[in-house]
Scaffold this motif. Structure first.
Motif, short mmCIF file in Angstrom:
data_model
loop_
_atom_site.label_atom_id
_atom_site.label_comp_id
_atom_site.label_asym_id
_atom_site.label_seq_id
_atom_site.Cartn_x
_atom_site.Cartn_y
_atom_site.Cartn_z
N ALA A 90 0.85 -1.20 0.00
CA ALA A 90 0.00 0.00 0.00
C ALA A 90 0.88 1.24 0.00
N PRO A 91 0.54 2.24 -0.79
CA PRO A 91 1.35 3.47 -0.82
C PRO A 91 1.21 4.24 0.49
N PRO A 92 2.26 4.89 0.94
CA PRO A 92 2.15 5.64 2.19
C PRO A 92 1.28 6.89 2.07
N ARG A 93 1.14 7.37 0.86
CA ARG A 93 0.38 8.60 0.65
C ARG A 93 -0.16 8.57 -0.77
N MET A 94 -1.36 9.08 -0.95
CA MET A 94 -1.92 9.10 -2.27
C MET A 94 -2.89 10.27 -2.43
N ARG A 95 -2.83 10.88 -3.57
CA ARG A 95 -3.69 12.02 -3.86
C ARG A 95 -4.62 11.69 -5.02
N THR A 96 -5.85 12.14 -4.93
CA THR A 96 -6.83 11.95 -6.00
C THR A 96 -7.45 13.30 -6.33
N VAL A 97 -7.56 13.57 -7.62
CA VAL A 97 -8.24 14.77 -8.09
C VAL A 97 -9.40 14.33 -8.97
N MET A 98 -10.58 14.88 -8.71
CA MET A 98 -11.77 14.56 -9.50
C MET A 98 -12.25 15.83 -10.17
N ASP A 99 -12.48 15.74 -11.46
CA ASP A 99 -12.97 16.91 -12.20
C ASP A 99 -14.01 16.43 -13.20
N GLY A 100 -15.28 16.48 -12.80
CA GLY A 100 -16.35 16.03 -13.68
C GLY A 100 -16.22 14.55 -13.98
N GLU A 101 -16.08 14.21 -15.26
CA GLU A 101 -16.02 12.81 -15.67
C GLU A 101 -14.63 12.22 -15.53
N ALA A 102 -13.65 13.02 -15.18
CA ALA A 102 -12.26 12.55 -15.13
C ALA A 102 -11.77 12.40 -13.70
N GLU A 103 -10.98 11.35 -13.49
CA GLU A 103 -10.36 11.11 -12.20
C GLU A 103 -8.86 10.94 -12.40
N TYR A 104 -8.08 11.58 -11.55
CA TYR A 104 -6.63 11.51 -11.65
C TYR A 104 -6.07 10.95 -10.34
N ARG A 105 -5.21 9.94 -10.44
CA ARG A 105 -4.57 9.38 -9.26
C ARG A 105 -3.07 9.59 -9.34
N SER A 106 -2.48 9.95 -8.24
CA SER A 106 -1.05 10.22 -8.23
C SER A 106 -0.25 8.95 -8.43
N ALA A 107 0.95 9.09 -8.97
CA ALA A 107 1.76 7.96 -9.41
C ALA A 107 2.06 6.97 -8.30
N GLU A 108 2.22 7.45 -7.07
CA GLU A 108 2.60 6.52 -6.00
C GLU A 108 1.54 5.46 -5.73
N ALA A 109 0.33 5.69 -6.21
CA ALA A 109 -0.71 4.67 -6.07
C ALA A 109 -0.34 3.40 -6.83
N TYR A 110 0.51 3.54 -7.83
CA TYR A 110 0.87 2.42 -8.69
C TYR A 110 2.32 1.97 -8.49
N THR A 111 3.22 2.91 -8.28
CA THR A 111 4.64 2.56 -8.20
C THR A 111 5.00 1.82 -6.92
N ASN A 112 4.25 2.04 -5.86
CA ASN A 112 4.57 1.37 -4.61
C ASN A 112 4.31 -0.14 -4.70
N ALA A 113 3.30 -0.51 -5.50
CA ALA A 113 2.94 -1.92 -5.63
C ALA A 113 3.79 -2.63 -6.68
N ARG A 114 4.17 -1.92 -7.74
CA ARG A 114 4.95 -2.52 -8.82
C ARG A 114 6.10 -1.59 -9.21
N PRO A 115 7.33 -1.99 -8.96
CA PRO A 115 8.47 -1.14 -9.34
C PRO A 115 8.49 -0.85 -10.84
N GLN A 116 7.96 -1.80 -11.67
CA GLN A 116 7.96 -1.58 -13.12
C GLN A 116 7.06 -0.43 -13.53
N ALA A 117 6.15 -0.04 -12.64
CA ALA A 117 5.19 1.01 -12.98
C ALA A 117 5.87 2.34 -13.24
N ALA A 118 6.97 2.59 -12.55
CA ALA A 118 7.66 3.87 -12.74
C ALA A 118 8.10 4.03 -14.19
N LYS A 119 8.62 2.95 -14.77
CA LYS A 119 9.04 3.01 -16.19
C LYS A 119 7.83 3.15 -17.10
#
Length: 278
Positions: A90-119
């Motif tokens: 689990a990432p130690p910190r994560m940010r989410t931005v919601m704008d209408g139909e779009a949702e944005y999740r910060s990179a650490e939500a993915y890179t903490n679980a899979r090191p390959q995600a950074a690439k």
């Protein structure tokens, strides 16, 4: 908190966004008005708010802080800091931005679980997707989340509908408590189609009922909401203590720049390629 930490999509939500209880079939708000909830304030002061709180869900304990804007298509910006988790990835910190139909999740939500995600991210810091239809427990709880999602109302209007159901009982100090489920939000509050949609939305989060406590401020708007979810057998329960402040004050929600964003499908394709390459 739900897996993915999402805020929602708009149906006409998006997370909540939310506009007009009458259009949602909420009916009048006489019981809400008598309770002290300023349901009509949703037309003005009830459209923007800041919040913070503590929550436990799916084996994770976290602290939340953020802002919500219900004045148009729902917009939100919030950060979750995880204090403890059953999942070591689990990432130690994560940010989410919601704008209408779009949702944005910060990179650490993915890179903490899979090191390959950074690439796979290619140096970008945000993953963009269509706003999730999974109810977000983070800013309201499953029942209020289901109402806002399925009836296109904002948090104050959704709470007014729960008050109107009569399940929240006052103790004389601006505090109300009760247990609510889709069945208690009866025909006098929603029509059959909305009740079915709310029930379905709750089922997707495995919530069967919710113990809800609400404290209203002097302005008649929510100052604090506590909830404890009753969940289906085998599922981990959720609970939270959420504190709201600065109703009606301007908030800023800005979508990340396109140059720093990768689409979710493109990210998955790049991740598969990266993993296959070893």
């Amino acid at each position: 908190m739900v897996t993915g930490w999402s805020v929602r999509r708009r149906s006409a939500l998006a997370v909540s966004a939310v506009v007009v209880a009458a259009a949602a079939g909420c009916g009048g708000s006489s019981k809400a008005a008598k309770s002290g909830l300023a349901a009509d304030a949703a037309d003005a002061a009830g459209k923007t708010v800041s919040f913070e709180g503590d929550a436990v869900a799916e084996g994770m304990t976290g602290k939340l802080t953020g802002v919500l804007d219900f004045s148009g298509d729902v917009r939100a910006d919030f950060t979750i800091t995880i204090a403890a988790s059953d999942d070591p990835k689990a990432p130690p910190r994560m940010r989410t931005v919601m704008d209408g139909e779009a949702e944005y999740r910060s990179a650490e939500a993915y890179t903490n679980a899979r090191p390959q995600a950074a690439k796979a991210l290619g140096g970008k810091h945000w993953v963009k997707s269509e706003a999730s239809s999974v109810l977000h427990l983070n800013t309201s709880g499953a029942v209020l989340g289901a109402v806002t999602l399925e009836t296109d109302t904002d948090l104050v209007e959704a709470l007014a509908a729960v008050f109107e159901s009569g399940v929240l009982k006052p103790d004389g100090a601006g505090h109300y408590a009760g247990t609510v489920d889709a069945g208690t939000l009866g025909a006098s509050t929603f029509d059959a189609a909305h009740r079915a949609a709310i029930t379905s939305a709750m089922r997707r989060t495995s919530v069967t009922a919710e113990k809800l406590e609400v404290w209203l401020g002097a302005d008649g708007l929510p100052a604090e909401i506590k909830y404890v979810d009753d969940v289906a057998a085998g599922k981990k329960p959720s609970h939270a203590d959420l504190r709201f402040h600065d109703w009606g004050k301007p908030v800023t929600v800005a979508s990340p720049p396109a140059s720093d964003t990768i689409g979710f499908d493109d990210f998955l394709t790049a991740l598969k390629t990266t993993i296959a390459a070893g």
